[in-house]
Design an enzyme around this catalytic site. Structure first.
Site, PDB file in Angstrom:
ATOM      1  N   HIS A 112       0.853  -1.186   0.000  1.00 31.68           N
ATOM      2  CA  HIS A 112       0.000   0.000   0.000  1.00 31.68           C
ATOM      3  C   HIS A 112       0.893   1.242   0.000  1.00 31.68           C
ATOM      4  O   HIS A 112       1.999   1.212   0.541  1.00 31.68           O
ATOM      5  CB  HIS A 112      -0.854  -0.036   1.264  1.00 31.68           C
ATOM      6  N   ASP A 189       2.951  -4.168   8.156  1.00 32.00           N
ATOM      7  CA  ASP A 189       1.714  -3.416   7.948  1.00 32.00           C
ATOM      8  C   ASP A 189       0.560  -4.402   8.167  1.00 32.00           C
ATOM      9  O   ASP A 189       0.311  -5.266   7.335  1.00 32.00           O
ATOM     10  CB  ASP A 189       1.722  -2.852   6.523  1.00 32.00           C
ATOM     11  N   GLN A 192      -4.568  -5.128   7.014  1.00 25.52           N
ATOM     12  CA  GLN A 192      -5.515  -6.142   6.528  1.00 25.52           C
ATOM     13  C   GLN A 192      -5.428  -7.451   7.307  1.00 25.52           C
ATOM     14  O   GLN A 192      -6.287  -8.323   7.139  1.00 25.52           O
ATOM     15  CB  GLN A 192      -5.269  -6.434   5.037  1.00 25.52           C
ATOM     16  N   LYS A 215     -10.852  -0.686   9.947  1.00 19.80           N
ATOM     17  CA  LYS A 215     -10.965  -1.887   9.112  1.00 19.80           C
ATOM     18  C   LYS A 215     -11.394  -3.097   9.928  1.00 19.80           C
ATOM     19  O   LYS A 215     -11.483  -4.211   9.425  1.00 19.80           O
ATOM     20  CB  LYS A 215      -9.635  -2.164   8.415  1.00 19.80           C
ATOM     21  N   CYS A 353      -4.417   1.562  -4.411  1.00 14.97           N
ATOM     22  CA  CYS A 353      -3.302   2.244  -3.756  1.00 14.97           C
ATOM     23  C   CYS A 353      -2.001   1.463  -3.842  1.00 14.97           C
ATOM     24  O   CYS A 353      -1.066   1.717  -3.092  1.00 14.97           O
ATOM     25  CB  CYS A 353      -3.594   2.547  -2.292  1.00 14.97           C
TER      26      CYS A 353
END
Ligand SMILES: Cc1ncc(COP(=O)(O)O)c(C=O)c1O
Lengths: 398, 141
Positions: A112, A189, A192, A215, A353
């Site tokens: 991302h 990261d 997700q 999220k 993205c």
């Protein structure tokens, strides 16, 4: 399942953009309203009862997050505005002063923007070199391919745990083990992954983790920066102000508070953090395993139907998450999204993205369906029905 | 213009866009144009001859509205003087923004006269015009 908990689902929409942000259950919204209505004072000012209550509620969420990711201590949990801010703090507060000319940073092409652009700037300013791990035929990152780009100059590997484009899970534990044997830092990261799987920072042995509340059923504007305590101690606050200093007499005598407060300057997003706590409790109540099972089941349900439609090209047949990326052969993804929108189906079109992924996958844009546990078979049936007839799409997409 | 005819015109230009072909001819002024809110991304190549727009080509990736709008703009604009082109652009923009405009000079571009109903597609229709304006500005420099 649990659809009745989500006020947004009372509208006539089929929401399949859960990787962008999830819907919020009533318990989260009510908890935030409760703060504003019943004890809406500032934090860290426990001079009177309701302010003390704010501290209790706010810090209670830190405990919940600590448990959620199994951090060693609360001090390792810093509240931020989201994954993006967390990653920027990690890069600019920790690596900026550490990395020197010639040092190498390893990323992948499916990251991302928030896990790319901060590194680009550091590379430019400090003269570091960015290298990308090659993706395999399924666009996965493997330890084997990672080893190929590592050199004695590699200082940090920064990867999404699960990508937002095709939803593959990276072998973070193996990567971290190998990295640490070679004195390389590992940044993850988790935007997700934390919402869709159990992420245990001690088991994975990662150095930093970033993720967002919105999220995972929580409010927007709240995120988490996790870092191993001994590393966080060296993370320079990138934002200075109230609440994070012990005292200051002159420019040479500023004493900062201890962790994690030192990294949370200014009045935090109190309502958001407290709402996030309600979201974590709600997910714990349902159970991560049930959430994951349901999302995998629905994904397979969709895939089985999509593969039978000849004009649909699926980009990620296999995936460990709820993400399905595909194209309708010969029709620009955005036109398909507009067409579906006419039937109140919310999907995302674009490059999500991850602008440099297109070179790897060879497809610039795609439609992304991202499923959550509150979606249903019948919603997926409706989606598939709308996609079955290409002539209809062509006719109605304008 | 009736709705079906509009759709037909747009689909025709989408499926068989005029001059959708790249060029590396250095006499052409090349500009890139994209929409911040979506994923359309087009290059325009404009050949000026004195005051005249002699040729326009384009390539890239874009939705049906942007692609067809580019094709129609090119069809209408080749052979116009810069001043005529600017008048045409102003009229098209006025139409998209629901202001007063002269439909006579827009020809097939009138197919977008109710695109304002789909707010998120207005920028798609306008994209090629953003491109050509950029090219004219560049040429004047
Ligand atoms: C993999 C990944 N990283 C980072 C982000 C950025 O998260 P946020 O916008 O909440 O800061 C996203 C959100 O789309 C994401 O999917």
């Amino acid at each position: 399942m649990n659809r009745e908990d989500f006020p947004m689902l009372k509208q006539d929409i089929i929401y399949l953009d859960n990787s962008a942000t999830t819907l919020k259950p009533d318990c989260v919204l009510n908890k935030m309203a409760e703060y504003y209505k019943e004890y809406g004072a500032n934090a860290h000012r426990g001079d009177y009862d309701i302010s003390y209550k704010v501290d209790l509620e706010y810090e209670n969420v830190r405990d919940l997050v600590r448990d959620l990711i199994n951090a060693k201590s609360k001090e390792e949990v810093v509240f931020t505005s989201g994954t993006t801010e967390s990653l920027n703090m990690i890069v600019n507060g920790f690596f900026e002063s550490l990395l020197e000319a010639g040092d190498e940073i390893i990323l992948s092409t499916s990251e991302h923007a928030s896990n790319i652009l901060p590194w680009f700037r550091i590379a430019r300013n400090n003269g570091c070199i960015i290298k990308y791990v090659n993706l395999d035929d399924n666009y996965y990152v493997t330890l084997e391919n990672l080893k190929k780009v590592i050199t004695p100059n590699t200082k940090v590997i920064s990867l999404a745990h699960i990508t937002n484009v095709i939803g593959d899970v990276r072998p973070i534990k193996e990567i971290a083990k190998f990295a640490h044997e070679n004195n390389i830092f590992v940044v993850v990261d988790g935007a997700q992954s934390v919402p869709h799987m159990k992420v245990d920072v001690q088991d994975l042995d990662i150095d930093f983790l970033a993720f967002s509340a919105h999220k995972m059923l929580g409010p927007t504007g709240v995120g988490v920066l996790y870092g191993k305590k001994e590393l966080l101690e060296h993370l320079e606050p990138t934002i200075l102000g109230g609440g994070m200093n012990e005292s200051f007499d002159n420019e040479n005598a500023v004493i900062l508070k201890s962790l994690p407060t030192r990294l949370e300057a200014g009045t935090p997003n109190i309502a958001g953090v407290i709402g996030f706590g309600a979201a974590i409790k709600y997910m714990n109540q349902i159970g991560y395993d049930r959430i994951i099972d349901r999302e995998r089941y629905l994904r397979n349900y969709l895939i089985e139907k999509l593969v039978r439609i000849p004009h649909i090209d699926i980009i990620n047949l296999e995936s460990d998450s709820g993400i399905v990326a595909f194209n309708v052969n010969g029709i620009f993804s955005q036109d398909v999204a507009y067409y579906l929108n006419k039937y109140n189906v919310c999907v995302r079109a674009g490059n999500h993205c991850a602008k440099i992924l297109k070179n790897a996958v060879g497809v610039t844009n795609s439609i992304r369906v991202s499923i959550s546990f509150y979606n249903t078979e019948s919603e997926i049936d409706d989606l598939v029905e709308l996609l079955k007839n290409k002539d209809k799409i062509m006719k109605e997409m304008l | 213009m009736d709705t079906n005819l509009k759709k037909e015109i747009i689909m025709d230009h989408y499926l068989n866009p005029k001059n959708k072909i790249t060029t590396d001819d250095s006499r052409y002024v090349k500009v890139n144009t994209n929409n911040e809110s979506c994923i359309d991304n087009l290059n325009f190549y404009v050949l000026f001859n004195g005051d005249l727009i002699e040729d326009i080509k384009f390539d890239g990736e874009a939705c049906a509205i942007s692609t067809s709008s580019s094709s129609i703009m090119i069809t209408n604009m080749i052979g116009k003087t810069i001043a005529e082109a600017e008048e045409y652009i102003n009229n098209f923009e006025a139409m998209i923004n629901e202001e007063k405009y002269n439909s006579d000079i827009l020809n097939e571009a009138n197919a977008y006269d109710d695109i304002y109903k789909q707010n998120n597609r207005k920028n798609c229709a306008l994209l090629p015009y953003k491109g050509i304006k950029k090219a004219i500005a560049e040429y004047r420099k």
